[in-house]
Design an enzyme around this catalytic site. Structure first.
Site, PDB file in Angstrom:
ATOM      1  N   ARG A 183       0.843  -1.208   0.000  1.00 11.35           N
ATOM      2  CA  ARG A 183       0.000   0.000   0.000  1.00 11.35           C
ATOM      3  C   ARG A 183       0.871   1.248   0.000  1.00 11.35           C
ATOM      4  NH1 ARG A 183      -0.588   4.875   2.405  1.00 11.35           N
ATOM      5  NH2 ARG A 183      -0.139   3.893   4.413  1.00 11.35           N
ATOM      6  N   ASP A 184       1.564   1.488   1.074  1.00 12.93           N
ATOM      7  CA  ASP A 184       2.352   2.710   1.214  1.00 12.93           C
ATOM      8  C   ASP A 184       3.457   2.777   0.172  1.00 12.93           C
ATOM      9  OD1 ASP A 184       3.468   5.027   2.131  1.00 12.93           O
ATOM     10  OD2 ASP A 184       3.852   4.331   4.155  1.00 12.93           O
ATOM     11  N   HIS A 212       5.205   4.124  12.958  1.00 13.45           N
ATOM     12  CA  HIS A 212       5.402   4.121  11.506  1.00 13.45           C
ATOM     13  C   HIS A 212       6.521   5.130  11.223  1.00 13.45           C
ATOM     14  CE1 HIS A 212       3.839   3.859   7.227  1.00 13.45           C
ATOM     15  NE2 HIS A 212       4.594   4.942   7.169  1.00 13.45           N
ATOM     16  N   CYS A 226      10.920   8.922  -0.671  1.00 12.22           N
ATOM     17  CA  CYS A 226      10.425  10.118   0.010  1.00 12.22           C
ATOM     18  C   CYS A 226      10.553  11.296  -0.937  1.00 12.22           C
ATOM     19  CB  CYS A 226      11.209  10.379   1.291  1.00 12.22           C
ATOM     20  SG  CYS A 226      10.641  11.855   2.169  1.00 12.22           S
ATOM     21  N   ASN A 270      10.190   4.509   3.739  1.00 14.66           N
ATOM     22  CA  ASN A 270       9.814   3.661   4.867  1.00 14.66           C
ATOM     23  C   ASN A 270      11.017   2.913   5.434  1.00 14.66           C
ATOM     24  OD1 ASN A 270       6.756   3.779   4.968  1.00 14.66           O
ATOM     25  ND2 ASN A 270       7.077   3.276   2.822  1.00 14.66           N
ATOM     26  N   HIS A 306       9.999   6.623   9.180  1.00 13.65           N
ATOM     27  CA  HIS A 306      10.657   6.729   7.882  1.00 13.65           C
ATOM     28  C   HIS A 306      12.157   6.892   8.075  1.00 13.65           C
ATOM     29  CE1 HIS A 306       7.032   7.894   5.130  1.00 13.65           C
ATOM     30  NE2 HIS A 306       6.745   6.905   5.947  1.00 13.65           N
TER      31      HIS A 306
END
Length: 315
Positions: A17-18, A211, A244, A253, A213
């Site tokens: 997803r991300d 979550h 990013c 991520n 990064h």
């Protein structure tokens, strides 16, 4: 070593997803299936597979329902999808998800830019999604991820008091879990400890995932800081897929492979087979040929005589 039945942390894979919605190209549906199969074989116990948004906005997610149906047919894990509103939640529930996750930004500026709603309107949306869940699918979990919790490229500083306030608001609206997201890679370990500690003091056991990064190289350090203050669920993306946009060339991520290696080397069982996890990079690369992926552990290989905390992914 510990058996898979007693893992110490939950690693939630968010790459399908991300990761996929952050790259320009669209992975073919069949390739998504093959990648998800590889992740399942590695022993992942939670995966975020899709985002239920209009296909015209995110063509990468146009096959969300098909992907969910494929993933839920594989036993032994929790399949979740991101939903920004009630309409998305309805579609996700119809597809059979086990959990929905709702992005609610701590930054007033980011909230308007990302979902075109104020923070207060998003709290109302959470309440409406919880009501929908209660009426139609009581077994489905509702998670809120508070994005830009550690800083925002649009707004700059996001006061900790506002993050704690928002966490209390969405918990009061009925969210089962409330996680904190370092959306723009601004967090540092001291800040992570402070903020998770304050949120846990406010909402208790409903405090959810970290979550993080890796935009500025602090992803694993921030995960370890969250572990230090009691967080036991961590989002990560295979190969750090997602990038990013605010730091070209940087992994977005946290890399799942590196995060799992860190915990397993510490003696913290994840329930994941590292060799099979690294092997799951192959279907990812086959589905997105030429896409940059990251990870120090896959590049260096596992240390000689390495003994993971997880003895056997399949018991």
């Amino acid at each position: 070593m510990k058996s898979v039945s007693t893992p110490d942390v939950l690693i939630s894979e968010v790459g399908p997803r991300d990761g996929l919605q952050s790259v320009a190209r669209t992975m073919p549906t069949a390739a998504k299936f093959a990648w998800i199969d590889g992740l399942h074989a590695a022993g992942l116990r939670e995966i975020e597979v899709a985002s239920f948004v209009p296909p015209k906005l995110l063509p990468q997610m146009a096959d969300a329902s098909d992907v969910v149906r494929h993933a839920v047919a594989l036993s032994g894990w929790t399949v979740m999808a991101l939903v920004p509103n009630v309409k998305g939640a309805e579609a996700a529930i119809d597809a059979g998800v086990h959990k929905v996750t709702i992005p609610v930004s701590a930054s007033a500026a980011h909230s308007l830019a990302n979902v075109r709603r104020t923070r207060e309107q998003m709290v109302d949306e959470v309440r409406a999604i919880v009501a929908l869940r209660n009426a139609r699918a009581p077994g489905v979990g509702v998670e809120v991820g508070i994005s830009t919790a550690f800083g925002c490229t649009l707004q700059g500083e996001v006061p900790a008091d506002e993050v704690v306030w928002l966490a209390a608001q969405v918990a009061d609206a009925g969210a089962d879990e409330v996680g904190l997201s370092d959306t723009t890679g601004m967090a540092n370990p001291a800040q992570v400890r402070r903020l998770f500690h304050r949120v846990r003091a406010e909402i208790g056991e409903r405090t959810g995932a970290a979550h993080m990064h890796n935009t500025r190289g602090l992803g694993l350090a921030n995960c370890l800081a969250a572990w230090d203050v009691g967080v036991r669920t961590f989002d990560a993306s295979l190969g750090g897929l997602g990038g990013c946009p605010y730091a070209p060339g940087a992994s977005g991520n946290v890399v799942t492979e590196d995060l799992v290696f860190m915990f397993e080397a510490m003696g913290v069982a994840t329930g994941i087979d590292l060799e099979k996890l690294i092997a799951a990079r192959a279907p990812l690369q086959a589905g997105l040929p030429g896409e940059s992926i990251y990870g120090m552990t896959p590049e260096a290989g596992l240390p000689r005589d390495f003994v993971p905390a997880t003895r056997d992914v399949h018991g």
